[in-house]
Design a protein around this motif. Structure first.
Motif, PDB file in Angstrom:
ATOM      1  N   ARG A   7      -2.886   1.046 -28.266  1.00  0.00           N
ATOM      2  CA  ARG A   7      -3.320   2.254 -27.583  1.00  0.00           C
ATOM      3  C   ARG A   7      -4.152   3.100 -28.530  1.00  0.00           C
ATOM      4  NH1 ARG A   7       0.583   6.606 -28.841  1.00  0.00           N
ATOM      5  NH2 ARG A   7      -0.167   7.715 -27.016  1.00  0.00           N
ATOM      6  N   LEU A   8      -4.900   4.025 -27.938  1.00  0.00           N
ATOM      7  CA  LEU A   8      -5.629   5.025 -28.706  1.00  0.00           C
ATOM      8  C   LEU A   8      -4.765   6.275 -28.800  1.00  0.00           C
ATOM      9  CD1 LEU A   8      -9.208   4.640 -27.192  1.00  0.00           C
ATOM     10  CD2 LEU A   8      -8.491   3.979 -29.487  1.00  0.00           C
ATOM     11  N   GLN A  63      -9.538  10.317 -31.483  1.00  0.00           N
ATOM     12  CA  GLN A  63      -8.676   9.209 -31.087  1.00  0.00           C
ATOM     13  C   GLN A  63      -8.820   8.053 -32.080  1.00  0.00           C
ATOM     14  OE1 GLN A  63     -10.389   8.499 -27.177  1.00  0.00           O
ATOM     15  NE2 GLN A  63      -8.629   9.456 -26.200  1.00  0.00           N
ATOM     16  N   GLU A  64      -7.684   7.438 -32.418  1.00  0.00           N
ATOM     17  CA  GLU A  64      -7.696   6.268 -33.285  1.00  0.00           C
ATOM     18  C   GLU A  64      -6.719   5.227 -32.752  1.00  0.00           C
ATOM     19  OE1 GLU A  64      -8.218   6.779 -37.649  1.00  0.00           O
ATOM     20  OE2 GLU A  64      -7.581   8.841 -37.248  1.00  0.00           O
ATOM     21  N   ALA A  65      -7.087   3.957 -32.900  1.00  0.00           N
ATOM     22  CA  ALA A  65      -6.203   2.879 -32.472  1.00  0.00           C
ATOM     23  C   ALA A  65      -4.977   2.813 -33.373  1.00  0.00           C
ATOM     24  CB  ALA A  65      -6.951   1.552 -32.493  1.00  0.00           C
ATOM     25  N   ASP A  66      -3.836   2.503 -32.769  1.00  0.00           N
ATOM     26  CA  ASP A  66      -2.625   2.367 -33.573  1.00  0.00           C
ATOM     27  C   ASP A  66      -2.613   1.017 -34.296  1.00  0.00           C
ATOM     28  OD1 ASP A  66      -1.938   0.473 -31.691  1.00  0.00           O
ATOM     29  OD2 ASP A  66      -0.243   1.581 -30.874  1.00  0.00           O
ATOM     30  N   ARG A  88     -12.782   8.071 -32.732  1.00  0.00           N
ATOM     31  CA  ARG A  88     -13.660   8.533 -31.658  1.00  0.00           C
ATOM     32  C   ARG A  88     -13.389  10.011 -31.384  1.00  0.00           C
ATOM     33  NH1 ARG A  88     -12.492   3.567 -27.332  1.00  0.00           N
ATOM     34  NH2 ARG A  88     -12.429   1.891 -28.902  1.00  0.00           N
ATOM     35  N   ARG A 107     -11.509   0.087 -34.317  1.00  0.00           N
ATOM     36  CA  ARG A 107     -10.717   0.997 -35.157  1.00  0.00           C
ATOM     37  C   ARG A 107     -11.509   2.211 -35.636  1.00  0.00           C
ATOM     38  NH1 ARG A 107      -5.751  -0.539 -35.987  1.00  0.00           N
ATOM     39  NH2 ARG A 107      -5.123  -2.728 -35.801  1.00  0.00           N
ATOM     40  N   SER A 124     -13.422  12.873 -28.898  1.00  0.00           N
ATOM     41  CA  SER A 124     -13.457  12.870 -27.426  1.00  0.00           C
ATOM     42  C   SER A 124     -13.540  14.254 -26.804  1.00  0.00           C
ATOM     43  CB  SER A 124     -12.228  12.140 -26.880  1.00  0.00           C
ATOM     44  OG  SER A 124     -11.037  12.780 -27.290  1.00  0.00           O
ATOM     45  N   TRP A 139     -18.172   2.754 -25.859  1.00  0.00           N
ATOM     46  CA  TRP A 139     -17.154   1.981 -26.567  1.00  0.00           C
ATOM     47  C   TRP A 139     -16.722   0.780 -25.736  1.00  0.00           C
ATOM     48  CZ3 TRP A 139     -16.444   2.963 -31.518  1.00  0.00           C
ATOM     49  CH2 TRP A 139     -16.708   4.243 -32.008  1.00  0.00           C
ATOM     50  N   THR A 172      -7.266  -0.530 -23.290  1.00  0.00           N
ATOM     51  CA  THR A 172      -6.381  -0.880 -24.393  1.00  0.00           C
ATOM     52  C   THR A 172      -7.181  -1.604 -25.470  1.00  0.00           C
ATOM     53  OG1 THR A 172      -4.570  -1.156 -22.820  1.00  0.00           O
ATOM     54  CG2 THR A 172      -4.259  -2.079 -25.026  1.00  0.00           C
ATOM     55  N   PRO A 173      -7.151  -1.132 -26.726  1.00  0.00           N
ATOM     56  CA  PRO A 173      -7.981  -1.756 -27.757  1.00  0.00           C
ATOM     57  C   PRO A 173      -7.763  -3.265 -27.903  1.00  0.00           C
ATOM     58  CG  PRO A 173      -7.158   0.347 -28.537  1.00  0.00           C
ATOM     59  CD  PRO A 173      -6.472   0.089 -27.232  1.00  0.00           C
TER      60      PRO A 173
END
Length: 668
Positions: free
Chosen positions: A49-50, A41-44, A24, A21, A26, A447, A637-638
């Motif tokens: 997804r990012l 970018q951040e995870a939902d 990032r 989480r 990019s 990552w 995918t996170p």
């Protein structure tokens, strides 16, 4: 909408979800008046997804978020009038842009973002000229024009037709099929009007092409790929007149080399380009940086020394060419005098990417090293200054040290990550990680394969840069070619044996891990030594006669390695499946079903060979297979990355530390 970046919390690397989480950074782009825009970018919420968003960065204060949407925004680029261009598939409030397609948006200095241009197949933002003209790319169904594309797509969707008609190679690329669409280059006017520059482009010529627009907006230089005999392709450079669409050859490929990555100087007179040699059974491909005078016939060859180039850009005034890349298990930015090819170092001590020259002569970039994720920086003659942005990670409690040994008169470097608290009284179990590529380097934060998640659980991690690593010149790239696992293992083992002399590392508890080429190494090592307590193989090649024909890179694989009947000894020695019966080490196999570079058939065949060679009770078999059905060559995918990391750690705990077996149903 704007919002200040929150303070970065302390990070517990034992918590894989918290790690995933972390925001990032990019990409970064320089704009007029010293402005800077970055993609973060951040995870939902569900780790599904990012989601990328645009932030404005300044050296004087906190970063401010500029965009918010469920779909996210990317590819920032400043227009001459100071507005910020970007791409997004967010809904168009006017309803004009097709739902779900990526459009080009404009965010003015004051007001809300609006769609500037859209197309049925979506738009990629490639370049912007001094008058605001945009170079873009789109996808068009084969055999139809841009104007007919929307109707053709609707008919195909209504008929649920999913066929692809192939007329040659290649037919796949990483994780998507090729041949189902044609990529076209477009001019987008400042008013959003589209003009197709390449209406006759087939499904191959521009599929992966990079292209640049002259600052006056009149000329495009692009890669152009064509098929030749025996399933091969070659890539040349062509020039396209923006007004007449006339296409003329510029630099033509031969049997020995091709051209890629064109970059035009601001005045349009000089073209920096990479001339890439064709790999053979004795030599890998080498990239040669050249500067061509388009108003004459002069060519300046640039000697970059040991640096393996990654990105090439011109300074804003056109007086200097900047080159970033890998160098000696780290990286650097070099400044090149275009008239002489003379090279000097602008910045080093880290890996630099997303170079974006500013009008004041400074350069914005992202900088990373093994212990630091990519951070936005401004590079000047005085040094490198970090810009405040989300995602900062504080100093790690564990230690990072560069280590070296010598094998056959050649220095083999690597990075050793040691957990805090490791001592002679409580030595750390040690993991050998072999990188992919094989043309790659352990020199930056990852990552996907982060050693600090493992040191946080008490493991030491050794990451060598053995034969064929980048950043060590032609000799480094070609040592061990063509992809000799015995050469790589000898160098990795020499470095591993050296560090295992340390009392704080436990040489009786070890494991080996690798992905892609590193996964191939894992598979080959499993059949050639039993020194490790466990082996983890991700996206690894197993049966080379099979993989060399089914990979999306089949042409180069077969050119280099040839048919197995022509060189049976090489295949018997180096195809991992030839030693399947010798494997006794517990193996964890992980693979993405959407991987076309190393197709899932490699893991399926490896898994069958492991299971069918096990003579004991089925419940006692130590091997395991984690299939990632929606992933490609990487685990992106996170939520899947969470499962992957926890599974790998649990497998190591079981077989290296004597921990509990992994449950039949994964709890992650």
């Amino acid at each position: 909408m704007t919002a200040d970046a929150p303070a970065s919390p302390s990070l517990d690397l034992r918590d894989v979800e918290a790690f995933l989480r972390v925001p990032r950074v990019s990409a970064i782009a320089a704009g007029p008046g010293g402005r800077a825009a970055a993609v973060v970018q951040e995870a939902d919420e569900h780790l599904s997804r990012l989601v990328p968003a645009l932030w404005e960065l300044t050296a004087e204060g906190p970063a401010r978020r500029l965009t918010v949407s469920e779909k996210g925004e990317s590819s920032p680029c400043f227009a001459p009038d100071g507005s910020l261009l970007f791409t997004s598939s967010r809904p168009d409030p006017t309803g004009e842009a097709p739902e779900g397609t990526t459009a080009i948006w404009r965010l003015p200095l004051a007001g809300e973002a609006q769609v500037l241009a859209h197309a049925p197949g979506g738009l990629e933002l490639l370049d912007v000229a001094g008058d605001g003209t945009i170079l873009a790319a789109t996808s068009v169904l084969p055999g139809v024009s841009l104007e007919e594309d929307a109707e053709a797509r609707a008919a195909r969707k209504d008929a649920k037709r999913t066929t692809i008609w192939h007329t040659g190679m290649p037919i796949r690329q990483w994780d998507h099929e090729r041949g189902d669409s044609s990529r076209h280059l477009l001019i987008v006017t400042a008013q959003g009007e589209l003009r197709d520059l390449t209406p006759d482009a087939g499904t191959l010529p521009l599929h992966t092409a990079s292209a640049v627009l002259a600052r006056d907006g009149r000329t495009v230089v692009t890669e152009w790929t064509e098929r030749i005999a025996r399933g091969e392709t070659r890539t040349s450079l062509v020039r396209i007149d923006g007004a007449t669409r006339e296409r003329t050859p510029l630099l033509e490929a031969t049997d020995e080399h091709g051209y890629d990555s064109p970059v035009l100087s601001p005045d349009g007179r000089l073209l920096a380009v990479t001339r890439s040699t064709v790999s053979t059974p004795t030599d890998t491909s080498y990239g040669r940086l050249e500067i061509h005078d388009l108003e004459g016939d002069g060519v300046v060859a640039v000697d970059l020394g040991d640096l393996t180039a990654g990105q090439v850009v011109w300074q804003a005034d056109g007086g200097t060419l900047l080159v970033s890349g890998d160098l000696h298990s780290s990286g650097a930015v070099l400044a090149v005098d275009p008239s002489t090819g003379a090279v000097s170092t602008l910045a080093d001590g880290g890996v630099f990417s997303s170079l974006s020259p500013a009008e004041d002569g400074s350069v914005l970039a992202l900088r990373s090293d093994v212990a630091t994720p990519a951070r936005p920086v401004r590079i000047t003659a005085e040094g490198v200054v970090e810009l405040p942005a989300p995602g900062a990670v504080g100093p790690l409690p564990d230690t990072l040290e560069k280590v070296t040994t010598t094998v056959g008169g050649v220095e083999v470097p690597g990075w050793l990550c040691t957990p805090v608290g490791a001592s002679a009284e409580d030595p750390a179990p040690t993991l050998l990680w072999v990188h992919g590529g094989p043309h790659s380097s352990y020199n930056a934060w990852s990552w996907r394969w982060c050693p600090w998640l493992f040191t946080a659980r008490g493991y030491a991690v050794l990451m060598p840069d053995p034969a064929m690593s980048t950043g060590y010149g032609d000799a480094g790239l070609n040592r061990g070619w063509p992809r000799r696992p015995d050469v790589v293992l000898a160098e990795c083992e020499a470095l591993l044996d050296l560090v295992l002399e340390r009392p704080e590392l436990d040489g009786t508890r070890t494991a080996m891990l690798g992905a892609s080429f590193g996964g191939f190494m894992a598979n080959w090592i499993a059949g050639h030594t039993d020194r490790f307590d466990a082996i983890v193989s991700h996206a690894g090649l197993w049966a080379l006669p099979q993989q060399h024909r089914t990979t999306d890179a089949a042409a180069s694989k077969m050119r280099v390695h040839g048919h197995e009947d022509a060189d049976p000894e090489w295949y018997r020695a180096y195809s991992p499946n030839a030693a399947a019966a010798a494997i006794t080490t517990p193996m964890l196999v992980t693979h993405g079903s959407r991987d076309f570079r190393v197709p899932i058939s490699e893991a399926l065949r490896l898994w069958w060979d492991l299971v069918s060679h096990w003579d004991g009770a089925p419940e006692d078999m130590p091997h395991r297979f984690l299939q990632l059905t929606s992933e490609n060559h990487w685990v992106l995918t996170p939520s899947n990355a969470l499962t992957w990391n926890e599974t790998v750690l649990a497998f190591l705990d079981q077989h290296v530390r004597g921990g509990e077996p992994i449950p039949e149903a994964l709890p992650w």
